[in-house]
Design an enzyme around this catalytic site. Structure first.
Site, PDB file in Angstrom:
ATOM      1  N   LYS A 127      -0.208 -10.176   8.001  1.00  0.00           N
ATOM      2  CA  LYS A 127      -0.015  -8.598   8.634  1.00  0.00           C
ATOM      3  C   LYS A 127      -1.521  -8.149   9.168  1.00  0.00           C
ATOM      4  CE  LYS A 127       0.921  -3.867   6.796  1.00  0.00           C
ATOM      5  NZ  LYS A 127       1.243  -3.055   5.747  1.00  0.00           N
ATOM      6  N   TYR A 130      -3.101 -10.429   4.258  1.00  0.00           N
ATOM      7  CA  TYR A 130      -2.895  -9.034   4.601  1.00  0.00           C
ATOM      8  C   TYR A 130      -4.219  -8.422   4.893  1.00  0.00           C
ATOM      9  CZ  TYR A 130      -1.676  -3.824   4.011  1.00  0.00           C
ATOM     10  OH  TYR A 130      -1.595  -2.534   4.121  1.00  0.00           O
ATOM     11  N   ARG A 190      -8.992   0.233   4.679  1.00  0.00           N
ATOM     12  CA  ARG A 190      -8.723   0.548   3.300  1.00  0.00           C
ATOM     13  C   ARG A 190      -9.512  -0.399   2.283  1.00  0.00           C
ATOM     14  NH1 ARG A 190      -4.541   3.773   1.170  1.00  0.00           N
ATOM     15  NH2 ARG A 190      -2.927   4.516   2.609  1.00  0.00           N
ATOM     16  N   THR A 201       0.877  -1.199  -0.123  1.00  0.00           N
ATOM     17  CA  THR A 201      -0.108   0.134  -0.058  1.00  0.00           C
ATOM     18  C   THR A 201       0.964   1.406  -0.104  1.00  0.00           C
ATOM     19  OG1 THR A 201      -1.918  -1.194   0.994  1.00  0.00           O
ATOM     20  CG2 THR A 201      -1.706   1.304   1.167  1.00  0.00           C
ATOM     21  N   THR A 202       2.115   1.452   0.897  1.00  0.00           N
ATOM     22  CA  THR A 202       2.717   2.352   1.030  1.00  0.00           C
ATOM     23  C   THR A 202       3.625   2.844  -0.363  1.00  0.00           C
ATOM     24  OG1 THR A 202       2.985   2.099   3.339  1.00  0.00           O
ATOM     25  CG2 THR A 202       4.455   3.448   2.446  1.00  0.00           C
ATOM     26  N   ILE A 239       5.281  -4.722  10.129  1.00  0.00           N
ATOM     27  CA  ILE A 239       5.382  -3.989   8.707  1.00  0.00           C
ATOM     28  C   ILE A 239       4.969  -2.551   8.685  1.00  0.00           C
ATOM     29  CG2 ILE A 239       4.647  -4.094   6.341  1.00  0.00           C
ATOM     30  CD1 ILE A 239       4.324  -7.384   6.962  1.00  0.00           C
ATOM     31  N   TYR A 243     -13.115  -3.624  -2.688  1.00  0.00           N
ATOM     32  CA  TYR A 243     -13.916  -3.080  -3.350  1.00  0.00           C
ATOM     33  C   TYR A 243     -15.220  -4.044  -3.574  1.00  0.00           C
ATOM     34  CZ  TYR A 243     -16.770  -0.423  -6.645  1.00  0.00           C
ATOM     35  OH  TYR A 243     -17.903   0.283  -7.195  1.00  0.00           O
TER      36      TYR A 243
END
Length: 291
Positions: free
Chosen positions: A161, A133, A138, A44-45, A203, A107
């Site tokens: 994660k 994850y 998000r 994501t980052t 993380i 989504y």
């Protein structure tokens, strides 16, 4: 098992949004010098949502080549299409990644059975260690502990994660999962407490700007040194908070520009950090002696 401080690496970009390959090399070298235990490339980052497939695979390959086996590289290969996730995971394996990190499908809101089948299908398709994850804030998709505990039975699903910040949930997983199944925090604010409960690492977004401090924090927490880990956490709290004044990775990329590690490039629909937050982020970096 990959343990310790795992940086959720940014993807440096030029002002026009193109990947800045030289700056990517520079930030990888920065982490190797500062003792980061492992790198997540294109999570994501790393702006995985806006890199195209070719760029996604190229960034992973570049990080693997730059690290040259010094530390493990975990490739972000999740997608809301199972087939796309398989293709990205296969490409990451071919590039030499040590493991893959797969976010829950965003989504389209799969059921818990859909999540189980999604991850099972990817694990069976690509023989590489895979880390689940879960970040419902998000993705609008929450993978429940009972689903995780079904997935731990699949041999190459090796960890999760858990980025909810819910320590009660983390405790359930730590106590119920096999000891060789890694539980990582994905929330800098609660990471110390998760590791003190028996978690295996963090993380981290903050590790982009404070890799040495996050490395020591993780080592102390995993070793059970609560006082030492919490002391570092207290020092870093202003940075943890500053990294989320706007959507990640907006603040951390601006902070790394202040540190001289990269330029201001970021890809739409994300924009450069709003001026109203500059002083807060800058002061957090100064308080922790990062700049």
């Amino acid at each position: 098992m990959i343990t310790g401080s795992i940086v959720a690496l940014v993807t440096p970009m030029m002002s026009n949004g193109d990947v800045d390959w030289d700056a990517l090399d520079k930030v990888v070298d920065f982490h190797l010098e500062k003792g980061t235990d492992s790198i997540v490339a294109v999570g994501t980052t790393g702006e995985s949502a806006t890199l195209n497939c070719d760029e996604h695979c190229q960034v992973i390959k570049r990080v693997v080549e730059r690290v040259a086996g010094a530390i493990p590289v975990i490739a972000g290969t999740g997608a809301n299409s199972t087939q796309e996730a398989i293709e990205l995971t296969r490409s990451a394996k071919d590039a030499g990644a040590d493991a893959c990190l797969l976010v829950t499908p965003y989504y389209n809101k799969p059921t818990q059975e859909g999540l189980y089948q999604h991850y099972k299908t990817i694990a069976e398709a690509v023989d590489i260690p895979q880390i689940l994850y879960n970040v419902p804030g998000r993705t609008a998709c929450d993978m429940l502990p009972e689903t995780v505990l079904r997935l731990v039975e699949i041999e190459n699903i090796v960890g999760i994660k858990e980025a909810t910040g819910d320590l009660d949930r983390a405790k359930v997983l730590i106590e119920a999962a096999p000891k060789d199944f890694a539980i990582y925090s994905g929330d800098d604010g609660t990471a110390v407490e998760l590791m003190l409960l028996g978690g295996d690492g963090n993380i981290s977004v903050t590790a982009n700007v404070a890799p040495a401090e996050m490395g020591e924090l993780c080592r102390l927490a995993i070793a059970g040194d609560a006082d030492g880990a919490r002391a570092i956490q207290e020092k870093l709290n202003p940075v943890h908070n500053a990294m989320f004044v706007e959507a990640n990775p907006i603040p951390v990329k601006w902070a790394m520009t202040e540190m001289g590690l990269m330029g201001l490039g970021i890809r739409l629909p994300l924009t450069v950090l709003d001026q109203q937050y500059h002083s807060q982020v800058r002061e957090a970096l100064k308080t922790c002696e990062i700049i």
